[in-house]
Design a protein around this motif. Structure first.
Motif, PDB file in Angstrom:
ATOM      1  N   ARG A 133       0.836  -1.210   0.000  1.00  0.00           N
ATOM      2  CA  ARG A 133       0.000   0.000   0.000  1.00  0.00           C
ATOM      3  C   ARG A 133       0.868   1.255   0.000  1.00  0.00           C
ATOM      4  O   ARG A 133       0.553   2.236  -0.678  1.00  0.00           O
ATOM      5  N   ILE A 134       1.972   1.222   0.737  1.00  0.00           N
ATOM      6  CA  ILE A 134       2.865   2.388   0.762  1.00  0.00           C
ATOM      7  C   ILE A 134       3.575   2.542  -0.583  1.00  0.00           C
ATOM      8  O   ILE A 134       3.737   3.662  -1.088  1.00  0.00           O
ATOM      9  N   ALA A 135       3.982   1.432  -1.194  1.00  0.00           N
ATOM     10  CA  ALA A 135       4.651   1.495  -2.507  1.00  0.00           C
ATOM     11  C   ALA A 135       3.710   2.086  -3.552  1.00  0.00           C
ATOM     12  O   ALA A 135       4.129   2.893  -4.396  1.00  0.00           O
ATOM     13  N   LEU A 136       2.438   1.698  -3.513  1.00  0.00           N
ATOM     14  CA  LEU A 136       1.463   2.248  -4.456  1.00  0.00           C
ATOM     15  C   LEU A 136       1.179   3.720  -4.152  1.00  0.00           C
ATOM     16  O   LEU A 136       1.019   4.532  -5.065  1.00  0.00           O
ATOM     17  N   ALA A 137       1.115   4.056  -2.874  1.00  0.00           N
ATOM     18  CA  ALA A 137       0.875   5.453  -2.493  1.00  0.00           C
ATOM     19  C   ALA A 137       1.994   6.354  -3.004  1.00  0.00           C
ATOM     20  O   ALA A 137       1.746   7.478  -3.455  1.00  0.00           O
ATOM     21  N   TRP A 138       3.249   5.849  -2.952  1.00  0.00           N
ATOM     22  CA  TRP A 138       4.371   6.639  -3.480  1.00  0.00           C
ATOM     23  C   TRP A 138       4.135   6.962  -4.955  1.00  0.00           C
ATOM     24  O   TRP A 138       4.323   8.100  -5.393  1.00  0.00           O
ATOM     25  N   LEU A 139       3.695   5.958  -5.712  1.00  0.00           N
ATOM     26  CA  LEU A 139       3.432   6.172  -7.138  1.00  0.00           C
ATOM     27  C   LEU A 139       2.363   7.232  -7.350  1.00  0.00           C
ATOM     28  O   LEU A 139       2.466   8.072  -8.243  1.00  0.00           O
ATOM     29  N   LEU A 140       1.313   7.174  -6.539  1.00  0.00           N
ATOM     30  CA  LEU A 140       0.209   8.116  -6.691  1.00  0.00           C
ATOM     31  C   LEU A 140       0.622   9.545  -6.346  1.00  0.00           C
ATOM     32  O   LEU A 140      -0.084  10.497  -6.685  1.00  0.00           O
ATOM     33  N   SER A 147      -2.572   7.169 -13.784  1.00  0.00           N
ATOM     34  CA  SER A 147      -3.309   6.064 -13.176  1.00  0.00           C
ATOM     35  C   SER A 147      -2.365   4.880 -12.997  1.00  0.00           C
ATOM     36  O   SER A 147      -1.300   4.819 -13.605  1.00  0.00           O
ATOM     37  N   VAL A 148      -2.799   3.953 -12.159  1.00  0.00           N
ATOM     38  CA  VAL A 148      -1.984   2.781 -11.835  1.00  0.00           C
ATOM     39  C   VAL A 148      -2.815   1.530 -12.084  1.00  0.00           C
ATOM     40  O   VAL A 148      -3.946   1.433 -11.606  1.00  0.00           O
ATOM     41  N   ILE A 149      -2.257   0.590 -12.838  1.00  0.00           N
ATOM     42  CA  ILE A 149      -2.953  -0.661 -13.139  1.00  0.00           C
ATOM     43  C   ILE A 149      -2.505  -1.706 -12.124  1.00  0.00           C
ATOM     44  O   ILE A 149      -1.359  -2.141 -12.147  1.00  0.00           O
ATOM     45  N   VAL A 150      -3.398  -2.092 -11.233  1.00  0.00           N
ATOM     46  CA  VAL A 150      -3.048  -3.101 -10.231  1.00  0.00           C
ATOM     47  C   VAL A 150      -3.381  -4.487 -10.764  1.00  0.00           C
ATOM     48  O   VAL A 150      -4.260  -4.650 -11.599  1.00  0.00           O
ATOM     49  N   GLY A 151      -2.644  -5.486 -10.275  1.00  0.00           N
ATOM     50  CA  GLY A 151      -2.824  -6.861 -10.746  1.00  0.00           C
ATOM     51  C   GLY A 151      -3.151  -7.812  -9.615  1.00  0.00           C
ATOM     52  O   GLY A 151      -2.523  -8.850  -9.484  1.00  0.00           O
ATOM     53  N   ALA A 152      -4.112  -7.447  -8.790  1.00  0.00           N
ATOM     54  CA  ALA A 152      -4.467  -8.276  -7.641  1.00  0.00           C
ATOM     55  C   ALA A 152      -5.090  -9.596  -8.086  1.00  0.00           C
ATOM     56  O   ALA A 152      -5.854  -9.646  -9.044  1.00  0.00           O
ATOM     57  N   ARG A 154      -6.542 -11.710  -5.594  1.00  0.00           N
ATOM     58  CA  ARG A 154      -7.612 -12.011  -4.645  1.00  0.00           C
ATOM     59  C   ARG A 154      -8.333 -10.723  -4.238  1.00  0.00           C
ATOM     60  O   ARG A 154      -7.732  -9.637  -4.290  1.00  0.00           O
ATOM     61  N   PRO A 155      -9.594 -10.837  -3.810  1.00  0.00           N
ATOM     62  CA  PRO A 155     -10.347  -9.646  -3.388  1.00  0.00           C
ATOM     63  C   PRO A 155      -9.653  -8.865  -2.281  1.00  0.00           C
ATOM     64  O   PRO A 155      -9.652  -7.625  -2.300  1.00  0.00           O
ATOM     65  N   ASP A 156      -9.019  -9.557  -1.323  1.00  0.00           N
ATOM     66  CA  ASP A 156      -8.354  -8.841  -0.234  1.00  0.00           C
ATOM     67  C   ASP A 156      -7.151  -8.047  -0.738  1.00  0.00           C
ATOM     68  O   ASP A 156      -6.849  -6.962  -0.230  1.00  0.00           O
ATOM     69  N   GLN A 157      -6.464  -8.578  -1.765  1.00  0.00           N
ATOM     70  CA  GLN A 157      -5.341  -7.838  -2.350  1.00  0.00           C
ATOM     71  C   GLN A 157      -5.843  -6.578  -3.052  1.00  0.00           C
ATOM     72  O   GLN A 157      -5.235  -5.517  -2.958  1.00  0.00           O
ATOM     73  N   LEU A 158      -6.965  -6.718  -3.756  1.00  0.00           N
ATOM     74  CA  LEU A 158      -7.545  -5.563  -4.446  1.00  0.00           C
ATOM     75  C   LEU A 158      -7.942  -4.489  -3.438  1.00  0.00           C
ATOM     76  O   LEU A 158      -7.655  -3.305  -3.626  1.00  0.00           O
ATOM     77  N   THR A 159      -8.586  -4.899  -2.350  1.00  0.00           N
ATOM     78  CA  THR A 159      -8.991  -3.953  -1.310  1.00  0.00           C
ATOM     79  C   THR A 159      -7.773  -3.244  -0.733  1.00  0.00           C
ATOM     80  O   THR A 159      -7.776  -2.019  -0.528  1.00  0.00           O
ATOM     81  N   ASN A 161      -4.809  -2.827  -2.202  1.00  0.00           N
ATOM     82  CA  ASN A 161      -4.241  -1.949  -3.226  1.00  0.00           C
ATOM     83  C   ASN A 161      -5.029  -0.642  -3.338  1.00  0.00           C
ATOM     84  O   ASN A 161      -4.447   0.448  -3.425  1.00  0.00           O
ATOM     85  N   LEU A 162      -6.349  -0.745  -3.347  1.00  0.00           N
ATOM     86  CA  LEU A 162      -7.191   0.453  -3.466  1.00  0.00           C
ATOM     87  C   LEU A 162      -7.025   1.375  -2.263  1.00  0.00           C
ATOM     88  O   LEU A 162      -7.221   2.595  -2.372  1.00  0.00           O
ATOM     89  N   GLY A 163      -6.631   0.804  -1.128  1.00  0.00           N
ATOM     90  CA  GLY A 163      -6.403   1.604   0.065  1.00  0.00           C
ATOM     91  C   GLY A 163      -5.264   2.597  -0.087  1.00  0.00           C
ATOM     92  O   GLY A 163      -5.161   3.556   0.689  1.00  0.00           O
ATOM     93  N   ALA A 164      -4.428   2.400  -1.096  1.00  0.00           N
ATOM     94  CA  ALA A 164      -3.316   3.333  -1.332  1.00  0.00           C
ATOM     95  C   ALA A 164      -3.821   4.725  -1.664  1.00  0.00           C
ATOM     96  O   ALA A 164      -3.117   5.715  -1.418  1.00  0.00           O
ATOM     97  N   THR A 165      -5.022   4.824  -2.211  1.00  0.00           N
ATOM     98  CA  THR A 165      -5.572   6.139  -2.556  1.00  0.00           C
ATOM     99  C   THR A 165      -5.870   6.973  -1.319  1.00  0.00           C
ATOM    100  O   THR A 165      -6.050   8.182  -1.423  1.00  0.00           O
ATOM    101  N   GLU A 166      -5.931   6.330  -0.152  1.00  0.00           N
ATOM    102  CA  GLU A 166      -6.237   7.037   1.093  1.00  0.00           C
ATOM    103  C   GLU A 166      -4.982   7.414   1.885  1.00  0.00           C
ATOM    104  O   GLU A 166      -5.069   8.013   2.950  1.00  0.00           O
ATOM    105  N   ILE A 167      -3.808   7.052   1.352  1.00  0.00           N
ATOM    106  CA  ILE A 167      -2.542   7.331   2.047  1.00  0.00           C
ATOM    107  C   ILE A 167      -1.958   8.647   1.535  1.00  0.00           C
ATOM    108  O   ILE A 167      -1.691   8.806   0.350  1.00  0.00           O
ATOM    109  N   ASP A 168      -1.769   9.580   2.448  1.00  0.00           N
ATOM    110  CA  ASP A 168      -1.129  10.845   2.120  1.00  0.00           C
ATOM    111  C   ASP A 168       0.244  10.853   2.789  1.00  0.00           C
ATOM    112  O   ASP A 168       0.366  11.144   3.972  1.00  0.00           O
ATOM    113  N   LEU A 169       1.244  10.475   2.029  1.00  0.00           N
ATOM    114  CA  LEU A 169       2.597  10.395   2.572  1.00  0.00           C
ATOM    115  C   LEU A 169       3.120  11.785   2.937  1.00  0.00           C
ATOM    116  O   LEU A 169       2.869  12.760   2.220  1.00  0.00           O
TER     117      LEU A 169
END
Length: 202
Positions: A133-140, A147-152, A154-159, A161-169
């Motif tokens: 989630r932190i690695a994806l947040a850095w990209l955002l 945009s970022v194409i995630v390759g999850a 399982r559903p929990d991985q997708l959830t 990954n999407l949580g990265a949008t809520e991280i403000d580093l």
């Protein structure tokens, strides 16, 4: 030939089969050439580039990212976790039993990769989230990334990954990640920096 390709893509847009055209894994000079041809001939231009970009693969910043920003072309990032490496379940010296054991793609330089993971872990732990989630947040947080194409898988991985949008580093966290993953200085980059310094001193 690029001109022939652009004419074919323009026809697809004119016929309503697609709205926008883009390209994947092209060099900066190829995209710039295509944009120039499209402008000269009045054809639809590339709206986006799909490319690899991660904390352990920042080469795109040398030529491609500045060109995308200059020419207002969007960036769709593929493999934002470097084939699972930035999930934190691997180390460069021990790929474990995941897919990277048999298929090291995208390639990760071992020393750099492990240093990045080591920098990600305390940030993730302090926030109570995954390394991924932190690695994806850095990209955002990167200006060039549209945009970022995630390759999850399982559903929990997708959830997660999407949580990265809520991280403000924080600026401090971004600086720490930027420092550990920074590119080696390379020509003509260091020369352009030097010329810029000389001009500022005038």
């Amino acid at each position: 030939p690029i001109e022939e390709t652009l004419r074919a893509l323009d026809t697809l847009v004119q016929h309503g089969h697609v709205r926008y055209v883009g390209v994947s894994n092209w060099a900066a000079w190829q995209i710039t050439k295509a944009l120039g041809i499209a402008e000269r001939l009045g054809l639809h231009r590339f709206a986006s580039l799909q490319a690899y970009y991660t904390l352990v693969g920042r080469e795109l910043e040398r030529e491609i990212a500045p060109m995308l920003l200059s020419e207002e072309v969007g960036l769709m990032v593929w493999s934002p976790l470097a084939g699972g490496f930035l999930s934190g379940k691997y180390s460069a010296g021990d790929p474990g039993d995941g897919r990277r054991t048999a298929f090291d793609f995208p390639p990760v330089e071992p020393t750099r990769g492990d240093a990045v993971i080591a920098a990600l872990r305390p940030i993730a732990e302090a926030r109570g989230v995954s390394v991924a989630r932190i690695a994806l947040a850095w990209l955002l947080h990167q200006r060039a990334a549209t945009s970022v194409i995630v390759g999850a898988k399982r559903p929990d991985q997708l959830t997660d990954n999407l949580g990265a949008t809520e991280i403000d580093l924080t600026a401090k966290e971004l600086a720490a990640l930027d420092k550990v993953s920074e590119l080696q200085r390379e020509y003509p980059g260091w020369m352009l920096e030097r010329q810029g310094e000389m001009q500022r001193d005038l």
